[in-house]
Enzyme design. Sequence first.
Site, PDB file in Angstrom:
ATOM      1  N   HIS A 370      40.812  45.622  33.295  1.00  0.00           N
ATOM      2  CA  HIS A 370      41.051  45.767  34.367  1.00  0.00           C
ATOM      3  C   HIS A 370      42.416  47.070  34.495  1.00  0.00           C
ATOM      4  O   HIS A 370      42.591  47.294  35.505  1.00  0.00           O
ATOM      5  CB  HIS A 370      42.145  44.622  34.975  1.00  0.00           C
ATOM      6  CG  HIS A 370      41.179  43.279  35.214  1.00  0.00           C
ATOM      7  ND1 HIS A 370      40.319  43.275  36.405  1.00  0.00           N
ATOM      8  CD2 HIS A 370      40.777  42.359  34.379  1.00  0.00           C
ATOM      9  CE1 HIS A 370      39.606  41.920  36.013  1.00  0.00           C
ATOM     10  NE2 HIS A 370      39.935  41.539  35.059  1.00  0.00           N
ATOM     11  N   LYS A 561      49.708  45.920  48.929  1.00  0.00           N
ATOM     12  CA  LYS A 561      49.197  45.933  47.426  1.00  0.00           C
ATOM     13  C   LYS A 561      50.617  45.886  46.676  1.00  0.00           C
ATOM     14  O   LYS A 561      51.634  46.093  47.128  1.00  0.00           O
ATOM     15  CB  LYS A 561      48.287  46.995  47.275  1.00  0.00           C
ATOM     16  CG  LYS A 561      49.021  48.363  47.644  1.00  0.00           C
ATOM     17  CD  LYS A 561      48.056  49.452  47.443  1.00  0.00           C
ATOM     18  CE  LYS A 561      46.816  49.495  48.103  1.00  0.00           C
ATOM     19  NZ  LYS A 561      45.465  49.481  47.555  1.00  0.00           N
ATOM     20  N   ARG A 562      50.791  45.612  45.539  1.00  0.00           N
ATOM     21  CA  ARG A 562      51.686  45.748  44.526  1.00  0.00           C
ATOM     22  C   ARG A 562      52.303  46.974  44.819  1.00  0.00           C
ATOM     23  O   ARG A 562      51.719  47.923  45.154  1.00  0.00           O
ATOM     24  CB  ARG A 562      51.429  45.430  43.272  1.00  0.00           C
ATOM     25  CG  ARG A 562      50.870  44.116  42.900  1.00  0.00           C
ATOM     26  CD  ARG A 562      52.234  43.162  43.083  1.00  0.00           C
ATOM     27  NE  ARG A 562      53.099  43.461  42.052  1.00  0.00           N
ATOM     28  CZ  ARG A 562      53.766  42.464  41.376  1.00  0.00           C
ATOM     29  NH1 ARG A 562      53.158  41.178  41.219  1.00  0.00           N
ATOM     30  NH2 ARG A 562      54.597  42.836  40.259  1.00  0.00           N
ATOM     31  N   LYS A 567      50.209  53.854  42.775  1.00  0.00           N
ATOM     32  CA  LYS A 567      49.360  53.377  44.069  1.00  0.00           C
ATOM     33  C   LYS A 567      50.017  54.015  45.255  1.00  0.00           C
ATOM     34  O   LYS A 567      49.283  54.205  46.425  1.00  0.00           O
ATOM     35  CB  LYS A 567      49.717  51.825  44.582  1.00  0.00           C
ATOM     36  CG  LYS A 567      48.829  50.916  43.510  1.00  0.00           C
ATOM     37  CD  LYS A 567      49.069  49.431  43.908  1.00  0.00           C
ATOM     38  CE  LYS A 567      48.369  48.473  42.854  1.00  0.00           C
ATOM     39  NZ  LYS A 567      46.961  48.582  42.762  1.00  0.00           N
ATOM     40  N   THR A 669      40.443  45.951  45.474  1.00  0.00           N
ATOM     41  CA  THR A 669      39.586  44.904  46.025  1.00  0.00           C
ATOM     42  C   THR A 669      39.944  44.701  47.592  1.00  0.00           C
ATOM     43  O   THR A 669      39.288  44.347  48.422  1.00  0.00           O
ATOM     44  CB  THR A 669      39.573  43.719  45.518  1.00  0.00           C
ATOM     45  OG1 THR A 669      40.869  43.124  44.902  1.00  0.00           O
ATOM     46  CG2 THR A 669      38.707  43.442  44.102  1.00  0.00           C
ATOM     47  N   LYS A 673      38.210  44.480  51.117  1.00  0.00           N
ATOM     48  CA  LYS A 673      38.457  43.649  52.161  1.00  0.00           C
ATOM     49  C   LYS A 673      38.830  44.171  53.627  1.00  0.00           C
ATOM     50  O   LYS A 673      38.301  43.762  54.731  1.00  0.00           O
ATOM     51  CB  LYS A 673      39.663  42.756  51.841  1.00  0.00           C
ATOM     52  CG  LYS A 673      39.677  41.814  50.789  1.00  0.00           C
ATOM     53  CD  LYS A 673      40.817  41.386  50.163  1.00  0.00           C
ATOM     54  CE  LYS A 673      40.539  40.622  48.879  1.00  0.00           C
ATOM     55  NZ  LYS A 673      41.761  40.769  47.845  1.00  0.00           N
TER      56      LYS A 673
HETATM   57  C1  26W Z   1      50.718  41.284  31.052  1.00  0.00           C
HETATM   58  C2  26W Z   1      50.984  42.293  32.115  1.00  0.00           C
HETATM   59  C3  26W Z   1      50.122  42.511  33.064  1.00  0.00           C
HETATM   60  C4  26W Z   1      49.616  41.819  34.191  1.00  0.00           C
HETATM   61  C5  26W Z   1      48.576  42.034  34.755  1.00  0.00           C
HETATM   62  C6  26W Z   1      49.498  43.747  32.720  1.00  0.00           C
HETATM   63  C7  26W Z   1      48.240  44.067  33.839  1.00  0.00           C
HETATM   64  C8  26W Z   1      47.909  43.427  34.410  1.00  0.00           C
HETATM   65  C9  26W Z   1      46.508  43.771  35.405  1.00  0.00           C
HETATM   66  C10 26W Z   1      45.456  44.401  34.377  1.00  0.00           C
HETATM   67  C11 26W Z   1      46.919  44.378  36.711  1.00  0.00           C
HETATM   68  C12 26W Z   1      45.823  44.324  37.566  1.00  0.00           C
HETATM   69  O1  26W Z   1      45.915  43.374  38.366  1.00  0.00           O
HETATM   70  N1  26W Z   1      44.922  44.972  37.505  1.00  0.00           N
HETATM   71  C13 26W Z   1      43.963  45.186  38.744  1.00  0.00           C
HETATM   72  O2  26W Z   1      43.023  44.447  38.671  1.00  0.00           O
HETATM   73  C14 26W Z   1      42.095  44.475  39.739  1.00  0.00           C
HETATM   74  C15 26W Z   1      40.909  43.708  39.444  1.00  0.00           C
HETATM   75  O3  26W Z   1      39.726  44.047  38.675  1.00  0.00           O
HETATM   76  C16 26W Z   1      41.545  45.749  39.991  1.00  0.00           C
HETATM   77  O4  26W Z   1      40.901  45.788  41.289  1.00  0.00           O
HETATM   78  C17 26W Z   1      42.809  46.702  40.378  1.00  0.00           C
HETATM   79  O5  26W Z   1      42.262  48.270  40.441  1.00  0.00           O
HETATM   80  C18 26W Z   1      43.690  46.780  38.896  1.00  0.00           C
HETATM   81  O6  26W Z   1      44.793  47.428  39.049  1.00  0.00           O
END
Ligand code: 26W
Length: 836
Positions: A370, A561-562, A567, A669, A673
């Site tokens: 992701h 979003k975050r 971003k 995503t 939406k």
């Molecule tokens: C452990 C810390 C941590 C937690 C979450 C590292 C990384 C993440 C994720 C990879 C962050 C995330 O939510 N990524 C998002 O995933 C979405 C679903 O595929 C994508 O639409 C977003 O672009 C992407 O940033």
Amino acid sequence: MPAQPVPEKFQQPPIDELALSEIKSAILAKLTLAIGKEATQATKHDWYKAAALALRDRIVHRWLVSEKESYDAGRKRVYYLSLEFLIGRLFTDALNNMGLLAQYGAALGDLGVGLNDLRKCEPDAALGNGGLGRLAACFMESMATLEIPAIGYGIRYDYGLFRQIINHGWQQEFPDEWLSFGNPWELQRPEVVYQVKFGGSVEQVTDPKGVTRAVWTPIETVQAMAYDTPIVGWRGEHVNALRLWSARAPDPMLIDVFNTGDYLGATAHEARAEAICKFLYPNDESPAGRELRLRQEYFFVSASLQDLIKRHLDSDGQIRNLAKKAAIQLNDTHPSLAVTELMRLLIDVHHLRWDDAWQITTATLSYTNHTLLPEALETWPLDLFERTLPRHLQIIYRINEAHLALAEQRCPGDIEFRASVSLIDERAGRRVRMGHLAFIGSHRINGVSAMHSDLMKETVFHDLNHLYPDRITNKTNGITFRRWLTLANPGLTDLVRSACGDEVLDDPTRLDRLEAFAGDSAFQQQFRTVKHRNKIALARLISERNGIRVDPGALFDVQIKRIHEYKRQLLNVLETVALYHAIKDEPNRDWVPRVKIFAGKAAASYRYAKLIIKLINDVAEVVNNDASIGGKLKVVFLADYNVSLAEVIIPAADLSEQISTAGMEASGTGNMKLALNGALTIGTLDGANIEIRDHVGAENIAIFGMEALEVVARRAQGLDANDVITRSQPLARAIRAIDAGAFSPDDPARFASVAHALRHLDHYMVSADFDSYYEAQRGIDARWAAGPAWTRAGILNVARMAWFSSDRTIREYAEDIWDVPTRHATQPPPARLAKG
Ligand code: 26W
């Protein structure tokens, strides 16, 4: 073209009095027997729980039928392993999918309570950070809809993502006590308990037959107990489980220690065990690297694999058939210990040979990536790993041996290649690379948008892709239309149904029938009316929460979003400041009135992101209180962004901000939406924006900024942005104002670091993309002012978003990765609709 009448077979059946009275008695029975209250004493919350429990009963019946059917047919199952499920509320979602929304509304009305009031009693289940967790929730709903027998496995966190409060413009974090009133959806399974072991040592033991085995003697055991939440698919035909694990100590109290008077010591190990499911790691994009996180990962992976193997053996009897009957999807690297744990279970517990175990493991597992951000790729220090999971480290070494031998075969003598594909990163202290582990142990690795999957091959997984070609595939993300259109936007849904027919509820490709109405002025007017009503609702919420009055007639410009540098909320703020200056300079021009709406959480430890939140709020304070701009611009930061807030903001948005630095947003995503709800996108050529452009047409989206390759090229030349700033007067002025404390008179130097970064450390290309963005925004103003053309573009966005349904995504996973059948898209809805 007039709107088509709704075909009779799809019309909602009239509310049946018998069904209604059944629902009422079921709710009253729950209120009395499960809650212990008389109707006259019940609070709203009691009513909500009673209604949810009554609904759950019906769902559970369907669930048992689904389970039995899959079991009897010996169907292959999908197991979706994810540390995050960002579900939000379930009440109306489940009602809608069961076809019971109208009946429940009427029944509750008769009982003297409002469905909408009850809906708000449910806390959001916020067991996720952002996109990755929400995707898992959409996928669970689509898998149930497509009748794929599936289980989602995760952790039942006592506290979900923190509650965000904005105090004097700063983010503050508070615990999310989502379970404090109980959770009517879950079923505790005290009989479904597994032992998860940690630490200790490993010995090689040779048995009397001369076979050498590894014997792991752990020093700690934690119990995993299951809690199941039923997830019902559209039309209520199929129900799957979300199985979340809760951690506890096998012996709650060490009685001998207690007897010595050391009361705290007697329960210390219990606290250590329970810590595993205490809270969701709030990091987004940067891994925690802490022991507790590793324990969380292993805990849920081990419990889930033990559970699914037990289920497989109960129904099939043959461990060797596992890959034929189970597909395990790893949601990012967080569950990638599954590679080693499955090997351990197959070899140490089920006594398979290494090669057979490896074949089964890789055939069963697949992994979704992701993010490409290097700081987000998980690695674990070797010493921590060895201390926590000694047997798993041995397995990793053995996997690595064969893997490096293959690398040597492929690129003889190429030491760098071997170092780059190795499971152990030898550069900065030795670390285990979890992305590599997930890759090597999976038969398919997918990215989440076309561009992201391509970049995976070119960047982080370049060398692994060379070694294992054809494993990387793309599965562009999607969203469930049931939640993000039907439920969130009933006004638009009614309009869409009148234009496309009710078949659209079962087959989103029918949305294309809207195309014929895009230029129809009467239809446009209806479309605008729907949007306007949604904007009035959002304006009311903004006024209640923030005390800011906004005009529903203004352009609602939304970035939700975050909060993260890539971003680029900062780019949006800069444009806000530049626009503010421009309006101040010429207050009498016919400016398009705008409301800039922001919402999102920053990781608690991400100081710069928290400063950006403060900047947004400081700019809001100045702009909203400057009478000289005549209310042409308003800035709103809505606190505590979550799924429920998104459900209010998205239907009310005119403009969707998808402005990440090109090459950095894996997919997005929220972009889907918002477009599905008729907002135009202003965005970069990044993630799924590219595919959205391909679908809605370049004329119905505003693309700006550098492309991914240009970003790489510019970065290579350095990060100083002096060149672009000297060329851009509005940019220079906006940065100067921020630097001089124009928005922070109480602390003029507050944003000096921001101004410095914009001038000299422009890693995210905020300054570099500013002019292009500013110009695109003025293009948006012009289009908005042109009226019908704006509405037309909005309608065409809705009409052309069908492909972004998560049903389409899940169907692709099912065909290309899991090899499981799905219910067909255009299959007519079952007759059982609305019978309950
Ligand atoms: C452990 C810390 C941590 C937690 C979450 C590292 C990384 C993440 C994720 C990879 C962050 C995330 O939510 N990524 C998002 O995933 C979405 C679903 O595929 C994508 O639409 C977003 O672009 C992407 O940033």
